[in-house]
Design an enzyme around this catalytic site. Structure first.
Site, PDB file in Angstrom:
ATOM      1  N   ASP A 168      10.809  -5.130  -1.691  1.00  0.00           N
ATOM      2  CA  ASP A 168       9.598  -4.534  -1.782  1.00  0.00           C
ATOM      3  C   ASP A 168       8.635  -5.185  -2.831  1.00  0.00           C
ATOM      4  O   ASP A 168       8.902  -5.111  -4.124  1.00  0.00           O
ATOM      5  CB  ASP A 168       9.701  -3.068  -2.134  1.00  0.00           C
ATOM      6  CG  ASP A 168       8.420  -2.389  -2.352  1.00  0.00           C
ATOM      7  OD1 ASP A 168       7.582  -2.421  -1.713  1.00  0.00           O
ATOM      8  OD2 ASP A 168       8.618  -1.605  -3.458  1.00  0.00           O
ATOM      9  N   VAL A 169       7.702  -5.910  -2.218  1.00  0.00           N
ATOM     10  CA  VAL A 169       6.610  -6.616  -3.157  1.00  0.00           C
ATOM     11  C   VAL A 169       5.431  -5.553  -3.333  1.00  0.00           C
ATOM     12  O   VAL A 169       4.819  -5.184  -2.415  1.00  0.00           O
ATOM     13  CB  VAL A 169       5.947  -7.777  -2.170  1.00  0.00           C
ATOM     14  CG1 VAL A 169       4.957  -8.520  -3.176  1.00  0.00           C
ATOM     15  CG2 VAL A 169       7.180  -8.634  -2.024  1.00  0.00           C
ATOM     16  N   GLY A 224       0.074   1.674   4.142  1.00  0.00           N
ATOM     17  CA  GLY A 224       0.868   0.617   3.582  1.00  0.00           C
ATOM     18  C   GLY A 224       2.308   0.658   3.964  1.00  0.00           C
ATOM     19  O   GLY A 224       2.978   1.650   4.308  1.00  0.00           O
ATOM     20  N   ASP A 280       5.107   0.318   2.293  1.00  0.00           N
ATOM     21  CA  ASP A 280       5.751   1.094   1.312  1.00  0.00           C
ATOM     22  C   ASP A 280       5.732   2.462   1.652  1.00  0.00           C
ATOM     23  O   ASP A 280       6.757   3.263   1.483  1.00  0.00           O
ATOM     24  CB  ASP A 280       5.170   1.007  -0.162  1.00  0.00           C
ATOM     25  CG  ASP A 280       3.864   0.931  -0.298  1.00  0.00           C
ATOM     26  OD1 ASP A 280       3.068   1.244   0.413  1.00  0.00           O
ATOM     27  OD2 ASP A 280       3.504   1.101  -1.695  1.00  0.00           O
ATOM     28  N   THR A 289      -4.321  10.180 -32.236  1.00  0.00           N
ATOM     29  CA  THR A 289      -4.690   9.867 -31.194  1.00  0.00           C
ATOM     30  C   THR A 289      -3.890   9.385 -30.158  1.00  0.00           C
ATOM     31  O   THR A 289      -3.884   9.856 -28.833  1.00  0.00           O
ATOM     32  CB  THR A 289      -5.745   8.412 -31.581  1.00  0.00           C
ATOM     33  OG1 THR A 289      -6.605   8.867 -32.374  1.00  0.00           O
ATOM     34  CG2 THR A 289      -6.419   7.803 -30.364  1.00  0.00           C
TER      35      THR A 289
END
Length: 256
Positions: free
Chosen positions: A6-7, A108, A110, A185
């Site tokens: 999976d790219v 997509g 994915d 913060t």
């Protein structure tokens, strides 16, 4: 054995399945569209060596990609390494999904793999959440119908944008917040991104459930950022680390 790749925009996941669908290893590489086919081949060979497997035992490969500039080199590398081209998730590949979008090719690969795996594990309606570079939310109804979804900036993308655009805000990593109300913060940023994302997902899930007239909707999440965020959501969400890989396995079996 089946090699599943999976790219993604940030990382490339590489998984190796045996004949019984056992995932023997799952590795992660940086996604770099500048790499040549030879460099990709070397990366894959090194992974097999690292996990003590032989690429010669691989009988098939399936490729899922959301980075088009890398597709050609990835296919070339896999063909060179394995002796035959990989199956590529895209138009013409059987998935068993009824995609209800105006332009089906815009879904997509994915997202398709996530949906296919979710249908093997849950009863529709189903919400899939994939938290990577982008946060993608998919909705699946009865009849194996992919209705569409939502696309949002990923958690790390939001953090990076906040740090870059606000001069006094530092770069921070995604971690579990110490408390809801931060005392410095960094703690304030971490609480904001984690609780804010969790609250956003809860709101979206609630609204999608309203679309189904109160019927119970199964929610499954995957992706690198999901483990941190899901635990702070008020809706029940199942985290499945291997959802996408399981989807690639299923798609391969449907088309072999």
């Amino acid at each position: 054995m089946l090699l599943a790749i999976d790219v993604g925009n940030s990382n490339t996941s590489v998984g190796l399945f045996d004949k019984e669908k056992n995932l023997r290893f799952l590795a992660s590489l940086d996604t770099d569209s500048r790499k040549t086919a030879d460099q990709i081949s070397i990366d894959l060979m090194n992974l097999f060596t690292l996990y003590h497997f032989s690429y010669k035992d691989v009988t098939g490969a399936i490729l899922c990609s959301v980075v088009p500039p890398l597709n050609f080199m990835m296919e070339k590398a896999l063909t060179r390494l394995l002796g035959k081209p990989p199956m590529v998730v895209g138009p013409g590949v059987k998935t068993g999904l009824n995609i209800r979008l105006t332009v089906q090719t815009q879904v997509g690969a994915d997202i398709v793999a996530d949906a296919v795996a979710a249908l093997e594990k849950f009863t529709p309606p189903i919400i899939t959440i994939d938290m990577g570079t982008a946060t993608t939310i998919g909705v699946i109804s009865e009849g194996r119908t992919y209705e569409g979804g939502l696309l949002l900036p990923g958690v790390n993308v939001s953090l990076e944008a906040l740090s870059r655009r606000a001069a006094q805000l530092p770069d921070i990593s995604l971690q579990h917040p110490k408390a809801l109300i931060g005392k410095n913060t960094e703690d304030c940023m971490r609480s904001g991104i984690v609780y804010g994302t969790a609250g956003m997902l809860d709101g979206i899930i609630d609204r999608i459930q309203e679309e189904f007239s109160g019927r119970k909707v199964s929610v499954v999440a995957t992706g690198g950022n999901a483990p941190v965020i899901v635990r702070y959501c008020r809706n029940p969400i199942i985290y499945d680390k291997f959802l996408l890989m399981d989807g690639l396995w299923t798609i391969y079996q449907k088309n072999r």
